[in-house]
Design an enzyme around this catalytic site. Structure first.
Site, short mmCIF file in Angstrom:
data_model
loop_
_atom_site.label_atom_id
_atom_site.label_comp_id
_atom_site.label_asym_id
_atom_site.label_seq_id
_atom_site.Cartn_x
_atom_site.Cartn_y
_atom_site.Cartn_z
N GLY A 1 32.28 16.88 -7.83
CA GLY A 1 30.96 17.27 -7.34
C GLY A 1 30.52 16.32 -6.24
N GLY B 1 23.62 12.62 -3.99
CA GLY B 1 22.99 11.83 -2.95
C GLY B 1 23.82 10.62 -2.55
N PHE B 2 24.61 10.09 -3.48
CA PHE B 2 25.45 8.93 -3.22
C PHE B 2 26.66 9.33 -2.38
CE2 PHE B 2 28.75 5.87 -4.14
CZ PHE B 2 28.09 4.67 -4.26
N GLY B 3 27.23 10.48 -2.71
CA GLY B 3 28.45 10.93 -2.04
C GLY B 3 29.30 11.71 -3.02
N LYS C 1 32.96 7.39 -7.75
CA LYS C 1 31.85 7.74 -6.85
C LYS C 1 32.10 7.03 -5.52
CE LYS C 1 27.62 7.70 -8.27
NZ LYS C 1 26.34 7.32 -8.91
N ASP D 1 15.20 8.30 -12.03
CA ASP D 1 15.81 9.57 -11.63
C ASP D 1 16.52 10.22 -12.82
OD1 ASP D 1 16.31 11.61 -9.86
OD2 ASP D 1 18.10 10.70 -9.00
#
Length: 396
Positions: free
Chosen positions: A87, A90-92, A108, A205
Site C-alpha cells: 500500500g 502519507g509517508f510513502g 516503509k 492519527d
C-alpha cells in the site's frame, strides 16, 4: 672575475631561487586550503547531506536499533517490486519483504514527494523504539543510505483494520469476539501510550488504517510519525500545525490546534462506532439530514434505537445489550467537550462492565452542515489509496 665575487653572486642566486620556491609552495598550500574549505562548506550546507549523513549520525547516537543495509532491504523486497507493494500512505509506499533467514518484514520507504519528511521519520523511530507493548507494532530496525530513509517493521499478515472492516465480503469474518478483541486491544495500547510507557505519547492519527492485525486478529497500533510525547506536567498542548485524518480528529484539535490524551479518546470513539457498524464515519446516513456516522449513532441513541447501527454480519453473533453498551461507550468518547470524555483507563473499566455508564452528551462534528462555518479553518487533506493522510490547517 675574482673567485670570491663569483661565490657571492652564486649564493644570491641560490637564495633567490630558494625563496621563490618557498613562496610558491606557500601560495599553493593556501590555494589548496581555500579550495578544500569552500568544498567542505558546500557539502555542509547541502540539504541532501543534512538529510542523510547528519541524520544518520543522530540516529546512531539516539537509538539502540539495528541499522539495515540498503542492499539487504532491496533484496528482501525483490528490488521494491510492485508485486511486493502492500500500500501507500502519507509517508510513502510500504513493501512486504523476506530476509535471508526467512523472517517476513514490512518496509516503509519515505517517498521523495512525501508530505512527511525526515523529521517525521526520526520522530517515528525515536517514539516506537522506546515503546514495547503487545498492542503496538514492533519496529525491527531502520535504513538510512543517501536519500533513502526506511523503517523496518514486523509483518502483519492480516494487513490493516480498514482493509477488512469496510469490505462487505471480508467483514463477515469479523464476528462478535473478534470485534470486541480488537476494541479491547486498541484500548490497552492507548492506556500504555498515555500513562504506562516511559514516554507519555499522544498518537494524533489513530484510525482504522493505522490499526494492523496479526495472525490472531489482535490489533497493533502503528504509524507514530505525527505522535507527540508529553512532559510530566503537560496536560494539553497547542500547535499551529495540525496533522492527522479529519474523520477521526477531535473538534478542539481540528479547529484550535489543542490536543491532549482526550484527542486520542475521541479518535478511539470513532473507531468503536466504525467497528460496531462496519461503516466509515465519512459516509452519510439519515436520508435528508446528511448525518455522518457520529450523527447517525447519536440520533439512534436519543431515540433508543441504537441496535439499528449494528453491522448486519454482527447481528447473529452479538449480544444486543453488550453491543448497545459498546455503542454507548463510543458516544461517550466522542463527546464535544474534552472534559466530558472518559480516560482510556475508565474506558477499559467500562468495557469490562465495572462501572455504570453516564448519559452521553452531544458528539463533536456530528452533522455535515455544522462544519460549514466561517470560523472553522479551511482544511487541506492529502489522502492516499489506503487513507493514510496528513492534514494541515490554513487560516482563512
Amino acid at each position: 672575475m675574482a673567485s670570491s665575487e663569483l661565490d657571492s653572486k652564486g649564493k644570491k642566486k641560490i637564495l633567490t631561487a630558494t625563496l621563490t620556491s618557498v613562496m610558491g609552495v606557500v601560495l599553493l598550500g593556501l590555494s589548496l586550503m581555500l579550495y578544500f574549505w569552500k568544498r567542505f562548506t558546500r557539502k555542509k550546507n547541502d540539504p541532501k547531506r543534512r538529510t542523510s549523513g547528519s541524520h544518520t549520525e543522530s540516529h546512531k547516537k539516539d537509538l539502540d536499533l539495528p541499522l539495515f543495509d540498503f542492499n539487504t532491504i532491496s533484496k528482501a523486497t525483490n528490488n521494491f517490486s510492485i508485486e511486493n507493494k502492500l500500500g501507500e500512505g502519507g509517508f510513502g509506499p510500504v513493501y512486504k519483504g523476506t530476509l535471508e533467514e526467512g523472517q517476513e518484514i514490512a518496509v516503509k520507504r519515505l517517498s521523495k514527494t512525501s508530505l512527511q519528511g525526515v523529521d517525521e521519520f526520526k520522530n517515528e523511530v525515536i517514539c516506537i523504539a522506546k515503546l514495547q507493548h503487545r498492542n503496538l507494532v514492533r519496529l525491527l530496525g531502520y535504513c538510512i543510505q543517501g536519500e533513502e530513509n526506511m523503517l523496518i517493521y514486523e509483518y502483519m499478515p492480516n494487513k490493516s483494520l480498514d482493509f477488512i472492516l469496510f469490505d462487505q465480503r471480508k467483514s463477515r469474518f469479523l464476528d462478535r469476539n473478534k470485534r470486541f478483541q480488537i476494541v479491547n486491544g486498541i484500548a490497552r495500547g492507548l492506556i500504555y501510550l498515555h500513562q504506562d510507557s516511559r514516554l507519555r505519547i499522544i498518537h494524533r492519527d489513530l484510525k482504522a488504517s493505522n490499526i494492523l492485525l496479526d495472525n490472531d486478529m489482535s490489533p497493533k497500533i502503528s504509524d507514530f510519525g505525527t505522535a507527540r510525547s508529553f512532559g510530566g506536567n503537560e496536560v494539553e498542548v497547542k500547535t499551529n500545525r495540525v496533522v492527522g485524518t479529519y474523520d477521526y480528529m477531535s473538534p478542539e484539535y481540528a479547529m484550535h490546534g489543542q490536543f491532549s490524551i482526550k484527542s486520542d479518546v475521541f479518535s478511539f470513539g470513532v473507531l468503536v462506532l466504525e467497528i460496531v457498524s462496519g461503516k466509515r464515519n465519512s459516509g452519510f446516513f439519515g436520508g435528508d439530514q446528511h448525518l455522518n456516522l457520529l450523527g447517525h449513532a447519536w440520533t439512534l441513541y436519543r431515540e433508543e434505537r441504537s441496535l439499528e447501527l449494528i453491522d448486519a454480519y454482527l447481528c447473529d453473533s452479538a449480544n444486543p445489550s453488550e453491543v448497545q453498551r459498546l455503542i454507548h461507550i463510543g458516544l461517550l468518547c466522542v463527546q464535544q467537550r474534552p472534559d466530558d470524555r472518559p480516560s482510556m483507563t475508565t474506558v477499559l473499566a467500562m468495557l469490562s462492565n465495572e462501572v455504570v455508564l453516564p448519559q452521553a452528551n452531544n458528539p463533536g462534528f456530528f452533522t455535515g452542515d455544522e462544519l460549514v462555518d466561517e470560523d472553522v479553518p479551511r482544511i487541506i487533506a492529502a489522502s492516499s489509496t489506503n487513507e493514510l493522510t496528513i492534514t494541515q490547517l490554513e487560516a482563512r
